[in-house]
Write a protein that holds these residues in place. Structure first.
Motif, PDB file in Angstrom:
ATOM      1  N   MET A   1     -39.531  10.801  56.384  1.00  0.00           N
ATOM      2  CA  MET A   1     -38.510  10.266  57.226  1.00  0.00           C
ATOM      3  C   MET A   1     -37.590   9.737  56.139  1.00  0.00           C
ATOM      4  SD  MET A   1     -38.686   7.181  60.191  1.00  0.00           S
ATOM      5  CE  MET A   1     -39.757   5.973  59.393  1.00  0.00           C
ATOM      6  N   PRO A   2     -36.343   9.808  56.484  1.00  0.00           N
ATOM      7  CA  PRO A   2     -35.241   9.273  55.550  1.00  0.00           C
ATOM      8  C   PRO A   2     -35.050   7.712  55.737  1.00  0.00           C
ATOM      9  CG  PRO A   2     -34.338  11.112  56.753  1.00  0.00           C
ATOM     10  CD  PRO A   2     -35.598  10.821  57.421  1.00  0.00           C
ATOM     11  N   MET A   3     -34.660   7.051  54.649  1.00  0.00           N
ATOM     12  CA  MET A   3     -34.561   5.642  54.704  1.00  0.00           C
ATOM     13  C   MET A   3     -33.112   5.323  55.627  1.00  0.00           C
ATOM     14  SD  MET A   3     -36.641   4.896  52.479  1.00  0.00           S
ATOM     15  CE  MET A   3     -36.514   3.229  52.056  1.00  0.00           C
ATOM     16  N   GLN A   4     -33.558   4.085  56.495  1.00  0.00           N
ATOM     17  CA  GLN A   4     -32.678   3.660  57.487  1.00  0.00           C
ATOM     18  C   GLN A   4     -32.032   2.488  56.765  1.00  0.00           C
ATOM     19  OE1 GLN A   4     -34.542   1.690  60.681  1.00  0.00           O
ATOM     20  NE2 GLN A   4     -32.784   1.476  61.811  1.00  0.00           N
ATOM     21  N   ILE A   5     -30.588   2.294  56.533  1.00  0.00           N
ATOM     22  CA  ILE A   5     -30.068   1.320  56.144  1.00  0.00           C
ATOM     23  C   ILE A   5     -29.484   0.269  57.246  1.00  0.00           C
ATOM     24  CG2 ILE A   5     -28.116   0.831  54.616  1.00  0.00           C
ATOM     25  CD1 ILE A   5     -28.326   3.654  53.339  1.00  0.00           C
ATOM     26  N   LEU A   6     -29.963  -0.951  56.807  1.00  0.00           N
ATOM     27  CA  LEU A   6     -29.303  -1.902  57.672  1.00  0.00           C
ATOM     28  C   LEU A   6     -28.497  -3.013  56.458  1.00  0.00           C
ATOM     29  CD1 LEU A   6     -32.830  -2.974  58.892  1.00  0.00           C
ATOM     30  CD2 LEU A   6     -31.085  -1.481  59.971  1.00  0.00           C
ATOM     31  N   SER A   7     -27.219  -3.176  56.598  1.00  0.00           N
ATOM     32  CA  SER A   7     -26.355  -2.418  57.762  1.00  0.00           C
ATOM     33  C   SER A   7     -24.990  -2.009  57.001  1.00  0.00           C
ATOM     34  CB  SER A   7     -25.866  -3.641  58.686  1.00  0.00           C
ATOM     35  OG  SER A   7     -24.661  -3.948  58.342  1.00  0.00           O
ATOM     36  N   ILE A  41     -40.274   3.825  41.698  1.00  0.00           N
ATOM     37  CA  ILE A  41     -40.155   4.793  40.662  1.00  0.00           C
ATOM     38  C   ILE A  41     -39.297   6.045  41.397  1.00  0.00           C
ATOM     39  CG2 ILE A  41     -41.358   6.693  39.520  1.00  0.00           C
ATOM     40  CD1 ILE A  41     -43.776   4.777  39.243  1.00  0.00           C
ATOM     41  N   GLU A  42     -39.431   6.173  42.610  1.00  0.00           N
ATOM     42  CA  GLU A  42     -38.455   7.115  43.142  1.00  0.00           C
ATOM     43  C   GLU A  42     -37.066   6.659  43.432  1.00  0.00           C
ATOM     44  OE1 GLU A  42     -40.678   8.052  47.014  1.00  0.00           O
ATOM     45  OE2 GLU A  42     -42.276   9.268  45.802  1.00  0.00           O
ATOM     46  N   VAL A  43     -36.773   5.382  43.670  1.00  0.00           N
ATOM     47  CA  VAL A  43     -35.651   4.852  43.791  1.00  0.00           C
ATOM     48  C   VAL A  43     -34.855   4.858  42.223  1.00  0.00           C
ATOM     49  CG1 VAL A  43     -34.363   2.708  43.854  1.00  0.00           C
ATOM     50  CG2 VAL A  43     -36.265   3.168  45.457  1.00  0.00           C
ATOM     51  N   LYS A  44     -35.761   4.503  41.363  1.00  0.00           N
ATOM     52  CA  LYS A  44     -35.147   4.968  39.896  1.00  0.00           C
ATOM     53  C   LYS A  44     -34.517   6.416  39.438  1.00  0.00           C
ATOM     54  CE  LYS A  44     -34.912   2.641  35.978  1.00  0.00           C
ATOM     55  NZ  LYS A  44     -33.798   1.529  35.517  1.00  0.00           N
ATOM     56  N   ALA A  45     -35.530   7.282  40.087  1.00  0.00           N
ATOM     57  CA  ALA A  45     -35.042   8.662  39.905  1.00  0.00           C
ATOM     58  C   ALA A  45     -33.856   9.074  40.481  1.00  0.00           C
ATOM     59  CB  ALA A  45     -36.317   9.514  40.707  1.00  0.00           C
ATOM     60  N   THR A  46     -33.457   8.177  41.609  1.00  0.00           N
ATOM     61  CA  THR A  46     -32.109   8.557  42.181  1.00  0.00           C
ATOM     62  C   THR A  46     -31.104   7.655  41.738  1.00  0.00           C
ATOM     63  OG1 THR A  46     -33.493   8.709  44.558  1.00  0.00           O
ATOM     64  CG2 THR A  46     -31.177   8.455  44.608  1.00  0.00           C
ATOM     65  N   PHE A  47     -31.453   6.422  41.556  1.00  0.00           N
ATOM     66  CA  PHE A  47     -30.375   5.647  40.832  1.00  0.00           C
ATOM     67  C   PHE A  47     -31.063   4.958  39.506  1.00  0.00           C
ATOM     68  CE2 PHE A  47     -29.514   5.346  45.438  1.00  0.00           C
ATOM     69  CZ  PHE A  47     -28.002   5.657  45.327  1.00  0.00           C
ATOM     70  N   SER A  56     -39.914  -6.470  46.464  1.00  0.00           N
ATOM     71  CA  SER A  56     -39.217  -5.901  47.316  1.00  0.00           C
ATOM     72  C   SER A  56     -37.727  -5.632  47.256  1.00  0.00           C
ATOM     73  CB  SER A  56     -39.602  -6.095  48.624  1.00  0.00           C
ATOM     74  OG  SER A  56     -38.960  -7.479  49.031  1.00  0.00           O
ATOM     75  N   ARG A  57     -37.301  -6.364  46.195  1.00  0.00           N
ATOM     76  CA  ARG A  57     -35.672  -6.453  46.086  1.00  0.00           C
ATOM     77  C   ARG A  57     -35.576  -5.466  44.840  1.00  0.00           C
ATOM     78  NH1 ARG A  57     -33.256 -11.007  48.863  1.00  0.00           N
ATOM     79  NH2 ARG A  57     -35.012 -11.368  50.144  1.00  0.00           N
ATOM     80  N   VAL A  58     -34.192  -4.727  45.178  1.00  0.00           N
ATOM     81  CA  VAL A  58     -33.757  -3.824  44.173  1.00  0.00           C
ATOM     82  C   VAL A  58     -32.249  -3.874  44.167  1.00  0.00           C
ATOM     83  CG1 VAL A  58     -33.415  -1.471  43.653  1.00  0.00           C
ATOM     84  CG2 VAL A  58     -35.483  -2.092  44.993  1.00  0.00           C
ATOM     85  N   ILE A  59     -31.941  -4.007  42.751  1.00  0.00           N
ATOM     86  CA  ILE A  59     -30.286  -4.267  42.221  1.00  0.00           C
ATOM     87  C   ILE A  59     -29.877  -3.101  41.927  1.00  0.00           C
ATOM     88  CG2 ILE A  59     -29.012  -5.278  40.920  1.00  0.00           C
ATOM     89  CD1 ILE A  59     -31.340  -7.644  40.459  1.00  0.00           C
ATOM     90  N   PHE A  60     -28.610  -2.674  42.361  1.00  0.00           N
ATOM     91  CA  PHE A  60     -27.829  -1.371  42.451  1.00  0.00           C
ATOM     92  C   PHE A  60     -26.617  -1.761  41.610  1.00  0.00           C
ATOM     93  CE2 PHE A  60     -30.759  -0.614  45.985  1.00  0.00           C
ATOM     94  CZ  PHE A  60     -31.173   0.550  45.655  1.00  0.00           C
ATOM     95  N   ASP A  61     -26.337  -0.976  40.619  1.00  0.00           N
ATOM     96  CA  ASP A  61     -24.824  -1.209  40.074  1.00  0.00           C
ATOM     97  C   ASP A  61     -23.974  -0.070  40.833  1.00  0.00           C
ATOM     98  OD1 ASP A  61     -26.005  -2.809  38.170  1.00  0.00           O
ATOM     99  OD2 ASP A  61     -26.385  -1.389  36.592  1.00  0.00           O
ATOM    100  N   ILE A  62     -22.864  -0.717  41.223  1.00  0.00           N
ATOM    101  CA  ILE A  62     -22.051   0.058  41.625  1.00  0.00           C
ATOM    102  C   ILE A  62     -20.738   0.281  41.060  1.00  0.00           C
ATOM    103  CG2 ILE A  62     -20.714   0.326  44.078  1.00  0.00           C
ATOM    104  CD1 ILE A  62     -23.790   0.490  44.435  1.00  0.00           C
ATOM    105  N   ALA A  63     -20.195   1.479  41.284  1.00  0.00           N
ATOM    106  CA  ALA A  63     -18.790   1.493  40.392  1.00  0.00           C
ATOM    107  C   ALA A  63     -18.825   1.251  39.004  1.00  0.00           C
ATOM    108  CB  ALA A  63     -17.758   0.810  40.961  1.00  0.00           C
ATOM    109  N   ALA A  71     -30.706  -5.248  47.567  1.00  0.00           N
ATOM    110  CA  ALA A  71     -31.270  -4.745  48.989  1.00  0.00           C
ATOM    111  C   ALA A  71     -32.858  -5.075  48.969  1.00  0.00           C
ATOM    112  CB  ALA A  71     -31.032  -3.294  49.133  1.00  0.00           C
ATOM    113  N   ARG A  72     -33.249  -5.307  49.928  1.00  0.00           N
ATOM    114  CA  ARG A  72     -34.796  -5.239  50.406  1.00  0.00           C
ATOM    115  C   ARG A  72     -35.058  -4.206  50.676  1.00  0.00           C
ATOM    116  NH1 ARG A  72     -38.348  -6.314  54.332  1.00  0.00           N
ATOM    117  NH2 ARG A  72     -40.555  -7.279  53.600  1.00  0.00           N
ATOM    118  N   VAL A  73     -36.096  -3.623  50.050  1.00  0.00           N
ATOM    119  CA  VAL A  73     -36.521  -2.168  50.504  1.00  0.00           C
ATOM    120  C   VAL A  73     -37.925  -2.507  50.945  1.00  0.00           C
ATOM    121  CG1 VAL A  73     -36.854   0.110  49.400  1.00  0.00           C
ATOM    122  CG2 VAL A  73     -35.198  -1.241  48.407  1.00  0.00           C
TER     123      VAL A  73
END
Length: 99
Positions: A1-7, A41-47, A56-63, A71-73
């Motif tokens: 099942m794909p990830m559901q993003i809130l919000s 590990i799978e998050v890291k493969a994408t980003f 449960s927190r992940v920090i994403f660099d944007i732009a 985000a809490r994953v």
């Protein structure tokens, strides 16, 4: 099942103020909503620049790190809850583990 993003609304409100963030955030949303992550590990493969804090927190660099998204994953439930989106300077004023 794909990830559901809130919000997505949180992202949209941010890019309405910071127009340069719109395209990178839409890309993040598209990639994340199609992902089927079961661990960091799978998050890291994408980003590749993603960092994990706490359990449960992940920090994403944007732009190119101009903006930060925290985000809490929930891998078990397939959900990503946006807890913070801001400029790099705004990020420096928060605790990503508790925001």
């Amino acid at each position: 099942m794909p990830m559901q993003i809130l919000s997505k609304r949180t992202l949209r409100l941010f890019w309405e103020k910071h127009h340069q963030a719109e395209s990178p955030l839409k890309t993040w949303f598209m990639l994340t909503s199609k992902a089927r992550w079961s661990n960091f590990i799978e998050v890291k493969a994408t980003f590749n620049s993603a960092d994990q804090v706490g359990d449960s927190r992940v920090i994403f660099d944007i732009a190119g790190n101009k903006y930060r998204l925290v985000a809490r994953v929930s891998y078990a439930y397939g959900r990503v809850m946006v807890k913070f989106i801001g400029t790099h300077d705004e990020y420096n004023d928060i605790n990503p583990e508790t925001v």
